[in-house]
Design a protein around this motif. Structure first.
Motif, mmCIF file in Angstrom:
data_model
loop_
_atom_site.group_PDB
_atom_site.id
_atom_site.type_symbol
_atom_site.label_atom_id
_atom_site.label_comp_id
_atom_site.label_asym_id
_atom_site.label_seq_id
_atom_site.Cartn_x
_atom_site.Cartn_y
_atom_site.Cartn_z
ATOM 1 N N MET A 586 0.918 -1.281 0.076
ATOM 2 C CA MET A 586 -0.110 0.038 0.148
ATOM 3 C C MET A 586 0.643 1.256 0.058
ATOM 4 O O MET A 586 1.878 1.329 0.637
ATOM 5 N N LEU A 587 0.421 2.220 -0.734
ATOM 6 C CA LEU A 587 0.770 3.659 -0.560
ATOM 7 C C LEU A 587 0.413 4.254 0.544
ATOM 8 O O LEU A 587 -0.924 3.721 0.728
ATOM 9 N N PRO A 588 0.707 5.498 0.713
ATOM 10 C CA PRO A 588 -0.089 6.380 1.734
ATOM 11 C C PRO A 588 -1.649 6.375 1.530
ATOM 12 O O PRO A 588 -1.861 6.548 0.503
ATOM 13 N N ASP A 589 -2.260 6.468 2.514
ATOM 14 C CA ASP A 589 -3.772 6.400 2.476
ATOM 15 C C ASP A 589 -4.392 5.149 1.872
ATOM 16 O O ASP A 589 -5.196 5.106 1.343
ATOM 17 N N TYR A 590 -3.685 3.740 2.051
ATOM 18 C CA TYR A 590 -4.107 2.434 1.664
ATOM 19 C C TYR A 590 -4.164 2.573 0.123
ATOM 20 O O TYR A 590 -5.252 1.732 -0.250
ATOM 21 N N GLY A 591 -3.699 3.291 -0.884
ATOM 22 C CA GLY A 591 -3.589 2.978 -2.320
ATOM 23 C C GLY A 591 -2.901 1.949 -2.660
ATOM 24 O O GLY A 591 -1.606 1.801 -2.587
ATOM 25 N N ARG A 592 -3.312 1.129 -3.379
ATOM 26 C CA ARG A 592 -2.534 -0.171 -3.549
ATOM 27 C C ARG A 592 -1.566 0.125 -4.754
ATOM 28 O O ARG A 592 -1.805 0.946 -5.686
ATOM 29 N N VAL A 593 -0.370 -0.451 -4.628
ATOM 30 C CA VAL A 593 0.634 -0.251 -5.383
ATOM 31 C C VAL A 593 0.394 -0.508 -6.699
ATOM 32 O O VAL A 593 1.145 0.041 -7.908
ATOM 33 N N GLY A 594 -0.406 -1.642 -6.974
ATOM 34 C CA GLY A 594 -0.553 -2.234 -8.276
ATOM 35 C C GLY A 594 -1.754 -1.177 -8.968
ATOM 36 O O GLY A 594 -1.784 -1.637 -10.396
ATOM 37 N N ASP A 595 -2.380 -0.293 -8.347
ATOM 38 C CA ASP A 595 -3.275 0.576 -9.009
ATOM 39 C C ASP A 595 -2.542 1.553 -9.790
ATOM 40 O O ASP A 595 -1.925 2.758 -9.133
ATOM 41 N N ALA A 596 -2.659 1.538 -11.189
ATOM 42 C CA ALA A 596 -1.811 2.470 -12.027
ATOM 43 C C ALA A 596 -2.285 3.950 -11.701
ATOM 44 O O ALA A 596 -1.519 4.901 -11.673
ATOM 45 N N ALA A 597 -3.352 4.285 -11.381
ATOM 46 C CA ALA A 597 -4.052 5.732 -11.345
ATOM 47 C C ALA A 597 -3.458 6.125 -9.889
ATOM 48 O O ALA A 597 -2.926 7.173 -9.682
ATOM 49 N N VAL A 598 -3.413 5.249 -8.908
ATOM 50 C CA VAL A 598 -3.023 5.632 -7.633
ATOM 51 C C VAL A 598 -1.424 6.100 -7.608
ATOM 52 O O VAL A 598 -0.877 6.676 -7.210
ATOM 53 N N ARG A 599 -0.927 5.067 -8.333
ATOM 54 C CA ARG A 599 0.643 4.948 -8.565
ATOM 55 C C ARG A 599 1.181 6.510 -9.279
ATOM 56 O O ARG A 599 2.124 6.988 -8.865
ATOM 57 N N SER A 600 0.211 6.638 -10.439
ATOM 58 C CA SER A 600 0.635 7.846 -11.193
ATOM 59 C C SER A 600 0.587 9.151 -10.278
ATOM 60 O O SER A 600 1.286 9.906 -10.528
ATOM 61 N N ARG A 601 -0.486 9.133 -9.227
ATOM 62 C CA ARG A 601 -0.391 10.301 -8.608
ATOM 63 C C ARG A 601 0.650 10.573 -7.668
ATOM 64 O O ARG A 601 1.184 11.870 -7.565
ATOM 65 N N PHE A 602 1.234 9.563 -7.139
ATOM 66 C CA PHE A 602 2.376 9.501 -6.253
ATOM 67 C C PHE A 602 3.556 9.681 -7.106
ATOM 68 O O PHE A 602 4.573 10.412 -6.483
ATOM 69 N N GLU A 603 3.682 9.198 -8.264
ATOM 70 C CA GLU A 603 4.640 9.439 -9.048
ATOM 71 C C GLU A 603 4.833 10.796 -9.472
ATOM 72 O O GLU A 603 6.148 11.602 -9.547
ATOM 73 N N GLN A 604 3.820 11.629 -9.890
ATOM 74 C CA GLN A 604 3.931 13.095 -10.004
ATOM 75 C C GLN A 604 4.311 13.696 -8.880
ATOM 76 O O GLN A 604 5.108 14.795 -8.815
ATOM 77 N N LEU A 605 3.572 13.251 -7.876
ATOM 78 C CA LEU A 605 4.036 13.994 -6.428
ATOM 79 C C LEU A 605 5.397 14.014 -5.883
ATOM 80 O O LEU A 605 6.100 15.185 -5.603
ATOM 81 N N TRP A 606 6.112 12.869 -6.143
ATOM 82 C CA TRP A 606 7.289 12.587 -5.581
ATOM 83 C C TRP A 606 8.570 12.784 -6.837
ATOM 84 O O TRP A 606 9.451 12.583 -6.515
ATOM 85 N N GLY A 607 7.999 12.884 -8.032
ATOM 86 C CA GLY A 607 9.029 13.063 -9.265
ATOM 87 C C GLY A 607 9.911 11.804 -9.553
ATOM 88 O O GLY A 607 11.096 12.031 -9.884
ATOM 89 N N ALA A 608 9.217 10.626 -9.330
ATOM 90 C CA ALA A 608 9.948 9.189 -9.366
ATOM 91 C C ALA A 608 9.336 8.351 -9.987
ATOM 92 O O ALA A 608 7.864 8.151 -9.488
#
Length: 639
Positions: A586-608
């Motif tokens: 899980m990413l913060p706030d229980y977003g699953r790492v396999g969820d592309a939309a959730v992952r994309s949001r954190f990739e934009q936020l963290w720049g990685a």
């Protein structure tokens, strides 16, 4: 809120509903001496230091346990009232030891405020000090029989250790030395004692101060104790207890950058209460074995479990951080991102948990990050996310105040969550029904109406039998089920065969008791379920919690004060660490790492870029390390 108007020392004032004369007077700026009274304790009125003069009454009245009436005329500072107050204080002060027992004694403070002067009465023979308890020093020569300690022990903590014997002498159990009694060291008696008859046994600073001089840890343990610090002014620092997951708020008393005492704060979980760990367990902060500066292993020193400080050299923080970073980069370049992993802490802040999991995910390049929840309530979180959409507790522990029925299963709160246990015991004293389910007979069981010692590993059988009884007796909440749940018919079909009669030989609890417990829980106006790691740390731990969730949902016992589901956490920020993403799937706030939309949001936020594959858990990391797949588990240098 209704009020009552009365006359106090010549002026008209008002008392709120439920206030005593003493409380109302204090709110209006009139200080009346008092010793047996303390906020939070039942008023006893036995010290008589708080007497006032009421018009039309022959005797003086104790203001702590007397309610004002409309039109009442009273004087707290008349010559007669003040003379009586001073006489009581002088008699009590005459019994005090010649040497100061406690610098902040309430009795001494009132004596100074009332200008007592020289004492006229001889001191009687007094009992000797009792130093048998490791945390609490007993000086009954300073006891004034105010009964604060007795009320705190019996009515707040409900430990029933302190009592009276003879002509009003304080005793522990059957007049045992305190260290030989059943005292659990919660220190509530110390917190309320107004004279110093009960004190912390010894300031932790006497046990040694962290020095980190070269030598092995055993030698550090045997180093002579450091002198008690006396200089410097004391200051207060608000914080949170660093131990279990109850969440008690504390105030540290600090002098010369060292903790010299702990007081409970009025937090939502503890309302001033503490246990032995929270009140006395702070000597580790300045323990002689605690590292205070970064260390780097010396070249050529052996890597073994018998490490000594002599195998390391001191380094600056800058050098140590650079050294660790270079080691991590070297492993990453040589063995790839799956060779690195990180263990976080459930005792850190949310901010620390968030930053650490971000470091692993963006710096190491994998989701191999976890903390102790895997060895704690991971199965509970999985079931709660599945069953109610949230991995957090639904109601705080203190909500037992509103509960009619309390269920505790697979937990020993009097030992592991003592302050939480006090609220449960208080609720039973108030009239709530306690149901304890555990293969062992825990201390809490003596307060329970039903104590079900079921056979180990038969949790699901017992809980399904309870569910079956609720269904067969027609005790389900049909409206709640229809409006707020799904899948009930499949659940009903699944438990039809699990009758109490069929499950009784499996779980070892007779069918009649199972039905009685089911009816008690389902018929309650408000019922609350607590569970611990006796439920969650099973191969079928998730199934255990699913059963508990089903019981709450099928009866509508959730979503209101005094209801709900509460896994008792093991450390003080297990929940926050999980919320912040310190778990491998899980990413913060229980977003699953396999969820592309959730992952994309954190990739934009963290720049990685982030790894789409869930990482390894604590257990899997250790297994991988044993296979040589994980080179480093942590943030130090290469192992």
């Amino acid at each position: 809120m209704s009020t009552v108007r009365f006359n106090l020392d010549g002026r008209e004032v008002e008392a709120r509903e439920g206030e005593s004369i003493l409380q109302a007077a204090a709110r209006h700026g009139v200080d009346i001496p008092h010793l047996c009274y303390k906020d939070g304790l039942r008023a006893d009125g036995n010290c008589r230091a708080c007497v006032v003069e009421i018009a039309g009454e022959r005797t003086l009245a104790p203001s702590c346990c007397r309610a004002p009436k409309a039109g009442m005329q009273m004087q707290a500072q008349s010559a007669r009232a003040v003379a009586a107050q001073k006489m009581v204080l002088e008699l009590l002060a005459s019994e005090m030891p010649a040497e100061a027992v406690r610098a902040d004694s309430e009795l001494d403070a009132w004596a100074r405020k009332m200008n007592l002067g020289a004492l006229r009465f001889p001191r009687r023979a007094q009992p000797e000090a009792d130093a048998s308890h490791p945390a609490i020093a007993v000086r009954l020569d300073a006891c004034i029989q105010c009964t604060r300690c007795l009320r705190a022990c019996r009515e707040i903590q409900v430990n029933d250790v302190i009592g009276y014997a003879g002509r009003g002498a304080i005793v522990f159990d059957f007049n045992d030395p305190m260290g030989k009694s059943s005292c659990v060291g919660c220190g509530e008696c110390v917190a309320v004692c107004p004279t110093g008859a009960l004190l912390p046994a010894q300031p932790p600073l006497e046990k040694g101060v962290a020095t980190q001089s070269p030598g092995d840890f055993a030698a550090a343990e045997k180093s002579p104790p450091a002198p008690l610090l006396q200089r410097g002014e004391e200051r207060s620092v608000d914080s949170l207890c660093p131990y279990c997951g109850v969440g008690c708020q504390v105030t540290y008393r600090v002098r010369d950058n060292a903790i010299v005492g702990v007081d409970g704060r009025d937090g939502p979980a503890n309302h001033g209460r503490l246990c032995v760990k929270g009140r006395f367990g702070y000597d580790y902060v300045r323990h002689a074995q605690r590292l205070t500066r970064p260390l780097i292993r010396k070249p050529g020193s052996a890597k073994s479990v018998d490490n000594t400080l002599a195998d390391f050299r001191e380094a600056s923080w800058e050098e140590a951080l650079d050294f660790a970073a270079e080691g991590l980069k070297r492993i990453l370049a040589r063995d790839g991102k799956q060779a690195l992993a990180g263990f976080g802490s459930a005792k850190g802040w949310n901010e620390e948990a968030y930053l650490f999991q971000k470091l692993v995910r963006t710096g190491f390049g994998s989701n191999n990050v976890d903390h102790c929840t895997r060895l704690c309530h991971a199965s509970s979180v999985a079931a709660l996310l599945e069953g109610i959409g949230s991995g957090a507790v639904s109601n705080p522990v203190a909500d037992v105040e509103h509960a009619d029925v309390i269920v505790v299963i697979g937990a020993n709160p009097t030992v592991n969550h003592p302050v939480a246990a006090t609220w449960m015991k208080n609720a039973v004293e108030r009239g709530a029904t306690l149901i304890v389910m555990d293969p062992r007979e825990t201390e809490l069981a003596r307060h329970a109406k039903y104590a079900l010692q079921f056979r180990p590993d038969s949790d699901v059988a017992l809980l399904n039998a309870i569910a079956n009884a609720i269904v067969s007796e027609g005790l389900i909440d049909e409206r709640f089920i229809a409006e707020r749940t799904e899948g009930f018919e499949a659940f009903r079909a699944n438990v039809l065969a699990a009758t109490p009669e069929a499950m009784a030989p499996v779980c070892g609890i007779d069918a009649e008791t199972i039905r009685a417990v089911a009816c008690t829980y389902a018929k309650a106006r408000a019922a609350m379920i607590f569970w611990g790691m006796g439920v969650s740390q099973h191969t079928h731990g998730t199934d255990n919690v699913r059963c508990l969730i089903a019981l709450a949902l099928m009866t509508g016992q959730i979503g209101r004060p005094g209801t709900g589901l509460h896994p008792l956490r093991g450390q003080n920020n297990v929940q926050g660490a999980s919320d912040a993403g310190l778990i491998p799937m899980m990413l913060p706030d229980y977003g699953r790492v396999g969820d592309a939309a959730v992952r994309s949001r954190f990739e934009q936020l963290w720049g990685a870029a982030l790894d789409p594959q869930p990482g390894l858990t604590v257990v899997e990391i250790l297994d991988a390390a044993c296979r040589g797949e994980i080179t480093l588990a942590g943030t130090g240098a290469e192992l």
